[in-house]
Design a protein around this motif. Structure first.
Motif, PDB file in Angstrom:
ATOM      1  N   VAL A 166       0.991  -1.269   0.127  1.00  0.00           N
ATOM      2  CA  VAL A 166       0.130   0.017  -0.067  1.00  0.00           C
ATOM      3  C   VAL A 166       0.851   1.300  -0.142  1.00  0.00           C
ATOM      4  O   VAL A 166       0.661   2.204  -0.831  1.00  0.00           O
ATOM      5  N   THR A 167       1.907   1.299   0.694  1.00  0.00           N
ATOM      6  CA  THR A 167       2.709   2.650   0.850  1.00  0.00           C
ATOM      7  C   THR A 167       3.568   2.637  -0.693  1.00  0.00           C
ATOM      8  O   THR A 167       3.860   3.729  -0.887  1.00  0.00           O
ATOM      9  N   GLN A 168       3.973   1.348  -1.016  1.00  0.00           N
ATOM     10  CA  GLN A 168       4.898   1.479  -2.245  1.00  0.00           C
ATOM     11  C   GLN A 168       3.621   2.167  -3.542  1.00  0.00           C
ATOM     12  O   GLN A 168       4.022   3.008  -4.402  1.00  0.00           O
ATOM     13  N   ARG A 169       2.324   1.970  -3.397  1.00  0.00           N
ATOM     14  CA  ARG A 169       1.437   2.562  -4.375  1.00  0.00           C
ATOM     15  C   ARG A 169       1.243   4.015  -3.975  1.00  0.00           C
ATOM     16  O   ARG A 169       1.126   4.991  -4.765  1.00  0.00           O
ATOM     17  N   ALA A 170       1.344   4.297  -2.559  1.00  0.00           N
ATOM     18  CA  ALA A 170       1.320   5.788  -2.180  1.00  0.00           C
ATOM     19  C   ALA A 170       2.523   6.505  -2.632  1.00  0.00           C
ATOM     20  O   ALA A 170       2.234   7.724  -3.134  1.00  0.00           O
ATOM     21  N   LYS A 171       3.516   5.778  -2.751  1.00  0.00           N
ATOM     22  CA  LYS A 171       4.793   6.543  -3.123  1.00  0.00           C
ATOM     23  C   LYS A 171       4.582   6.777  -4.582  1.00  0.00           C
ATOM     24  O   LYS A 171       4.902   7.940  -5.281  1.00  0.00           O
ATOM     25  N   ASP A 172       4.083   5.951  -5.468  1.00  0.00           N
ATOM     26  CA  ASP A 172       4.303   6.125  -6.749  1.00  0.00           C
ATOM     27  C   ASP A 172       3.082   6.942  -7.167  1.00  0.00           C
ATOM     28  O   ASP A 172       3.088   7.630  -8.387  1.00  0.00           O
ATOM     29  N   ALA A 173       1.970   7.129  -6.243  1.00  0.00           N
ATOM     30  CA  ALA A 173       0.977   8.192  -6.666  1.00  0.00           C
ATOM     31  C   ALA A 173       1.508   9.516  -6.245  1.00  0.00           C
ATOM     32  O   ALA A 173       0.535  10.628  -6.282  1.00  0.00           O
ATOM     33  N   GLY A 174       2.589   9.827  -5.647  1.00  0.00           N
ATOM     34  CA  GLY A 174       3.149  10.836  -5.197  1.00  0.00           C
ATOM     35  C   GLY A 174       2.337  11.452  -3.837  1.00  0.00           C
ATOM     36  O   GLY A 174       2.483  12.540  -3.559  1.00  0.00           O
ATOM     37  N   GLU A 175       2.002  10.661  -3.026  1.00  0.00           N
ATOM     38  CA  GLU A 175       1.484  10.921  -1.942  1.00  0.00           C
ATOM     39  C   GLU A 175       2.293  10.944  -0.723  1.00  0.00           C
ATOM     40  O   GLU A 175       2.063  11.302   0.310  1.00  0.00           O
ATOM     41  N   LEU A 176       3.748  10.266  -0.969  1.00  0.00           N
ATOM     42  CA  LEU A 176       4.737  10.408   0.276  1.00  0.00           C
ATOM     43  C   LEU A 176       5.721  11.312  -0.192  1.00  0.00           C
ATOM     44  O   LEU A 176       6.067  11.182  -1.227  1.00  0.00           O
ATOM     45  N   ARG A 177       6.321  12.025   0.964  1.00  0.00           N
ATOM     46  CA  ARG A 177       7.638  12.517   0.795  1.00  0.00           C
ATOM     47  C   ARG A 177       8.626  11.810   0.135  1.00  0.00           C
ATOM     48  O   ARG A 177       8.690  10.568   0.213  1.00  0.00           O
ATOM     49  N   GLU A 178       9.488  12.264  -0.756  1.00  0.00           N
ATOM     50  CA  GLU A 178      10.390  11.864  -1.639  1.00  0.00           C
ATOM     51  C   GLU A 178      11.400  11.010  -0.780  1.00  0.00           C
ATOM     52  O   GLU A 178      11.946   9.861  -1.465  1.00  0.00           O
ATOM     53  N   ASN A 179      11.914  11.175   0.418  1.00  0.00           N
ATOM     54  CA  ASN A 179      12.679  10.462   1.238  1.00  0.00           C
ATOM     55  C   ASN A 179      12.190   9.204   1.889  1.00  0.00           C
ATOM     56  O   ASN A 179      12.999   8.763   2.487  1.00  0.00           O
ATOM     57  N   VAL A 180      10.717   9.018   1.629  1.00  0.00           N
ATOM     58  CA  VAL A 180      10.328   8.123   2.394  1.00  0.00           C
ATOM     59  C   VAL A 180      10.529   6.689   1.568  1.00  0.00           C
ATOM     60  O   VAL A 180       9.944   6.581   0.528  1.00  0.00           O
ATOM     61  N   ASP A 181      10.971   5.772   2.205  1.00  0.00           N
ATOM     62  CA  ASP A 181      11.186   4.409   2.049  1.00  0.00           C
ATOM     63  C   ASP A 181       9.896   3.578   2.050  1.00  0.00           C
ATOM     64  O   ASP A 181       9.498   3.403   3.325  1.00  0.00           O
TER      65      ASP A 181
END
Length: 204
Positions: free
Chosen positions: A144-159
């Motif tokens: 889920v967090t990977q999808r959030a990252k791909d969607a631009g919902e997470l800070r760039e430095n968040v793994d």
């Protein structure tokens, strides 16, 4: 004389056995959640269930088999719940929040889940092959967090994987501390603190 009507006896016996088994598991969950694995005896469970010890032994041969079944029921609860949330069409980050919200609600109000959570903490005392805890949560929340990252919902430095591991550790630690200190009376407030601080740290 053979019965002239009604349902076959075998299904009736099976239904009665399933009801008895459910009563036993509910009783075991209550005493495990309150007293812990080591302190509970099968006699405690039988008395809580309103059954004889012999009736309990018909379904479960020892405490370990009871503990294993409770943990398996707990693990089986989450996949359909998570699937229904993911099918609701929310954004990945909102999906993550909804999963955590629903899990917190379940931990606060469901004694079977509370018992399983305590049994997982006390797994070193249980001589049974219990499933490894937390790994399925980390896997699901990583996705889920990977999808959030791909969607631009997470800070760039968040793994995403690190975030998932941190969320799981925080959530399970939060509910355990609330259980120990207040019997879960403050769990919702402590959860909201955790959730809001978490989102402040990872949201884009």
């Amino acid at each position: 004389m053979a019965p002239s009507s009604g349902r076959p006896l075998k299904p009736l016996k099976q239904e009665r056995a399933l009801r008895t088994r459910s009563v036993i598991l509910d009783a075991a969950a209550e005493v495990f959640a309150k007293e812990g694995f080591a302190s509970v005896t099968l006699q405690d469970v039988a008395e809580r269930a309103g059954l004889t010890k012999g009736a309990l032994y018909f379904h479960f041969s020892n405490k370990e088999s009871l503990a294993t079944e409770i943990v398996n029921i707990y693990l089986a609860r989450w996949p359909p719940l998570i699937k229904s949330i993911e099918e609701a069409g929310m954004s990945p980050l909102d999906t993550l929040i909804e999963i955590l919200d629903r899990a917190e609600e379940a931990f606060r109000g469901n004694v079977m889940i509370q018992a399983a959570a305590r049994l997982q903490i006390e797994r070193s005392l249980i001589h049974a092959d219990l499933p490894t805890p937390y790994t399925s949560w980390v896997t699901t929340l990583s996705e889920v967090t990977q999808r959030a990252k791909d969607a631009g919902e997470l800070r760039e430095n968040v793994d995403p994987q690190a975030a998932a591991r941190f969320i799981v550790s925080s959530f399970f630690g939060m509910q355990h501390v609330s259980d120990v200190l207040t019997g879960r009376a403050d769990q919702r407030a402590r959860y909201e603190e955790m959730r809001d601080l978490l989102l402040e740290g990872i949201r884009a």
